[in-house]
Design a protein around this motif. Sequence first.
Motif, PDB file in Angstrom:
ATOM      1  N   GLN A 133      14.343   4.370 -10.348  1.00 17.28           N
ATOM      2  CA  GLN A 133      14.004   3.683 -11.186  1.00 17.28           C
ATOM      3  C   GLN A 133      14.083   1.868 -10.949  1.00 17.28           C
ATOM      4  O   GLN A 133      13.216   1.197 -11.392  1.00 17.28           O
ATOM      5  N   LEU A 134      14.502   1.432 -11.035  1.00 14.10           N
ATOM      6  CA  LEU A 134      15.536   0.359 -10.536  1.00 14.10           C
ATOM      7  C   LEU A 134      14.665  -0.045  -9.032  1.00 14.10           C
ATOM      8  O   LEU A 134      13.819  -1.093  -9.892  1.00 14.10           O
ATOM      9  N   ALA A 135      14.470   0.201  -8.093  1.00 13.64           N
ATOM     10  CA  ALA A 135      13.270   0.082  -7.378  1.00 13.64           C
ATOM     11  C   ALA A 135      12.192  -0.386  -7.489  1.00 13.64           C
ATOM     12  O   ALA A 135      11.107  -1.449  -7.123  1.00 13.64           O
ATOM     13  N   GLU A 136      11.609   1.071  -8.709  1.00 21.17           N
ATOM     14  CA  GLU A 136      10.358   1.213  -9.496  1.00 21.17           C
ATOM     15  C   GLU A 136      10.407  -0.248 -10.019  1.00 21.17           C
ATOM     16  O   GLU A 136       9.381  -0.635 -10.196  1.00 21.17           O
ATOM     17  N   ALA A 137      10.746  -0.628 -10.742  1.00 19.78           N
ATOM     18  CA  ALA A 137      11.107  -1.582 -12.329  1.00 19.78           C
ATOM     19  C   ALA A 137      11.147  -3.262 -11.053  1.00 19.78           C
ATOM     20  O   ALA A 137      10.333  -3.849 -11.420  1.00 19.78           O
ATOM     21  N   ARG A 138      11.283  -3.385 -10.047  1.00 21.02           N
ATOM     22  CA  ARG A 138      11.296  -4.299  -9.205  1.00 21.02           C
ATOM     23  C   ARG A 138      10.062  -4.806  -8.754  1.00 21.02           C
ATOM     24  O   ARG A 138       9.506  -5.761  -8.664  1.00 21.02           O
ATOM     25  N   ARG A 139       9.448  -4.166  -8.044  1.00 18.49           N
ATOM     26  CA  ARG A 139       8.244  -3.669  -7.678  1.00 18.49           C
ATOM     27  C   ARG A 139       6.908  -3.428  -8.764  1.00 18.49           C
ATOM     28  O   ARG A 139       6.155  -4.823  -8.675  1.00 18.49           O
ATOM     29  N   MET A 140       7.499  -3.252  -9.759  1.00 10.65           N
ATOM     30  CA  MET A 140       6.180  -3.553 -10.992  1.00 10.65           C
ATOM     31  C   MET A 140       6.334  -5.352 -11.023  1.00 10.65           C
ATOM     32  O   MET A 140       5.663  -5.700 -11.918  1.00 10.65           O
ATOM     33  N   ARG A 141       7.715  -5.733 -11.635  1.00 11.73           N
ATOM     34  CA  ARG A 141       7.797  -7.051 -12.093  1.00 11.73           C
ATOM     35  C   ARG A 141       7.207  -7.839 -10.563  1.00 11.73           C
ATOM     36  O   ARG A 141       6.160  -8.921 -10.951  1.00 11.73           O
ATOM     37  N   ALA A 142       7.363  -7.372  -9.797  1.00 12.83           N
ATOM     38  CA  ALA A 142       6.917  -8.248  -8.473  1.00 12.83           C
ATOM     39  C   ALA A 142       5.008  -8.350  -8.516  1.00 12.83           C
ATOM     40  O   ALA A 142       4.909  -9.183  -8.874  1.00 12.83           O
ATOM     41  N   ALA A 143       4.549  -7.206  -9.130  1.00 13.68           N
ATOM     42  CA  ALA A 143       3.566  -7.731  -9.581  1.00 13.68           C
ATOM     43  C   ALA A 143       2.887  -8.059 -10.497  1.00 13.68           C
ATOM     44  O   ALA A 143       1.948  -8.860 -10.064  1.00 13.68           O
TER      45      ALA A 143
END
Length: 93
Positions: A21-31
């Motif tokens: 979930q943390l990794a996905e949150a980072r990717r979505m913030r990057a997007a």
Amino acid sequence: MSSKPQDAVADVSVLPLTRPQLAEARRMRAAELFEQGRPSSEVARTVGMHPESVRRWKRLWEQGGAEAPRRRPAAGRPPKLDDAQVEAVRAAL
């Protein structure tokens, strides 16, 4: 114990994010940052990841839009137990 509204909020326990979930949150913030036109090097510093990882995410984002960096279901063998059965095991333990 006080009955102030902020005390009630402090008593609520919030589960921490799991690693996926943390990794996905980072990717979505990057997007979000890509959509703002931020350079990859700045995005990498902001989300705390290696610039090459961020460049890979940006390629995904350019090809598939903001949803592309989301986590995908795990590949492999499907689970033998459904959610109800897993809960029954947890309750038994």
